[in-house]
Write a protein that holds these residues in place. Structure first.
Motif, PDB file in Angstrom:
ATOM      1  N   GLN A   5     -18.932  -5.370  20.644  1.00 45.70           N
ATOM      2  CA  GLN A   5     -19.573  -6.417  19.842  1.00 45.70           C
ATOM      3  C   GLN A   5     -19.394  -6.141  18.348  1.00 45.70           C
ATOM      4  O   GLN A   5     -19.148  -7.062  17.552  1.00 45.70           O
ATOM      5  N   ALA A   6     -19.486  -4.884  17.934  1.00 46.31           N
ATOM      6  CA  ALA A   6     -19.288  -4.528  16.519  1.00 46.31           C
ATOM      7  C   ALA A   6     -17.854  -4.810  16.091  1.00 46.31           C
ATOM      8  O   ALA A   6     -17.610  -5.322  14.986  1.00 46.31           O
ATOM      9  N   ASP A   7     -16.890  -4.508  16.954  1.00 46.18           N
ATOM     10  CA  ASP A   7     -15.488  -4.784  16.639  1.00 46.18           C
ATOM     11  C   ASP A   7     -15.236  -6.287  16.510  1.00 46.18           C
ATOM     12  O   ASP A   7     -14.480  -6.728  15.638  1.00 46.18           O
ATOM     13  N   ILE A   8     -15.874  -7.075  17.353  1.00 39.35           N
ATOM     14  CA  ILE A   8     -15.711  -8.533  17.279  1.00 39.35           C
ATOM     15  C   ILE A   8     -16.281  -9.062  15.971  1.00 39.35           C
ATOM     16  O   ILE A   8     -15.664  -9.895  15.303  1.00 39.35           O
ATOM     17  N   GLU A   9     -17.452  -8.581  15.579  1.00 40.17           N
ATOM     18  CA  GLU A   9     -18.054  -9.031  14.319  1.00 40.17           C
ATOM     19  C   GLU A   9     -17.190  -8.632  13.124  1.00 40.17           C
ATOM     20  O   GLU A   9     -17.033  -9.393  12.177  1.00 40.17           O
ATOM     21  N   GLU A  10     -16.618  -7.424  13.175  1.00 40.93           N
ATOM     22  CA  GLU A  10     -15.735  -6.980  12.086  1.00 40.93           C
ATOM     23  C   GLU A  10     -14.486  -7.849  12.015  1.00 40.93           C
ATOM     24  O   GLU A  10     -14.031  -8.223  10.930  1.00 40.93           O
TER      25      GLU A  10
ATOM     26  N   LYS B 168     -14.237 -10.921  12.878  1.00 44.28           N
ATOM     27  CA  LYS B 168     -14.599 -12.244  12.362  1.00 44.28           C
ATOM     28  C   LYS B 168     -14.626 -12.260  10.839  1.00 44.28           C
ATOM     29  O   LYS B 168     -14.363 -13.286  10.215  1.00 44.28           O
ATOM     30  N   LYS B 169     -14.946 -11.129  10.231  1.00 45.04           N
ATOM     31  CA  LYS B 169     -15.058 -11.061   8.778  1.00 45.04           C
ATOM     32  C   LYS B 169     -13.716 -10.854   8.078  1.00 45.04           C
ATOM     33  O   LYS B 169     -13.596 -11.078   6.887  1.00 45.04           O
TER      34      LYS B 169
END
Length: 95
Positions: free
Chosen positions: A36-41, A43-44
């Protein structure tokens, strides 16, 4: 017939098995949070720029492709002529 499971049914699980199940759950849950952290990163991050092909580059590549086709066509014509000569020689040898 088999045993029926109810409120009074009991089973035994060793401490080793419980620790293994717990460790497996920790691995799966931590993997989920890392994903989930990798996906959020991701996205940015900025979107990659699209490569631009200039008209000059397009024309040069088009010219190269056309030249290659013409060269291949000439080669095929030469091969056909050579085949005709070879066939004539074979026919002359058979006589």
């Amino acid at each position: 017939m088999g045993k029926e499971l109810n409120e009074n049914t009991s089973f035994q699980v060793s401490i080793k098995t419980l620790l293994s199940i717990g460790a497996g759950m920790v691995v799966i849950i931590s993997g989920w949070f890392v994903l989930q952290a990798d996906i959020e990163e991701a996205k940015k991050l900025p979107e990659p720029t699209k490569p631009e092909i200039t008209r000059m580059e397009f024309d040069m590549k088009d010219k190269l492709v056309r030249q290659t086709i013409m060269t291949t066509q000439e080669d095929v014509s030469e091969i056909k002529e050579d085949m005709k000569r070879i066939e004539e020689k074979i026919d002359n040898l058979r006589k």
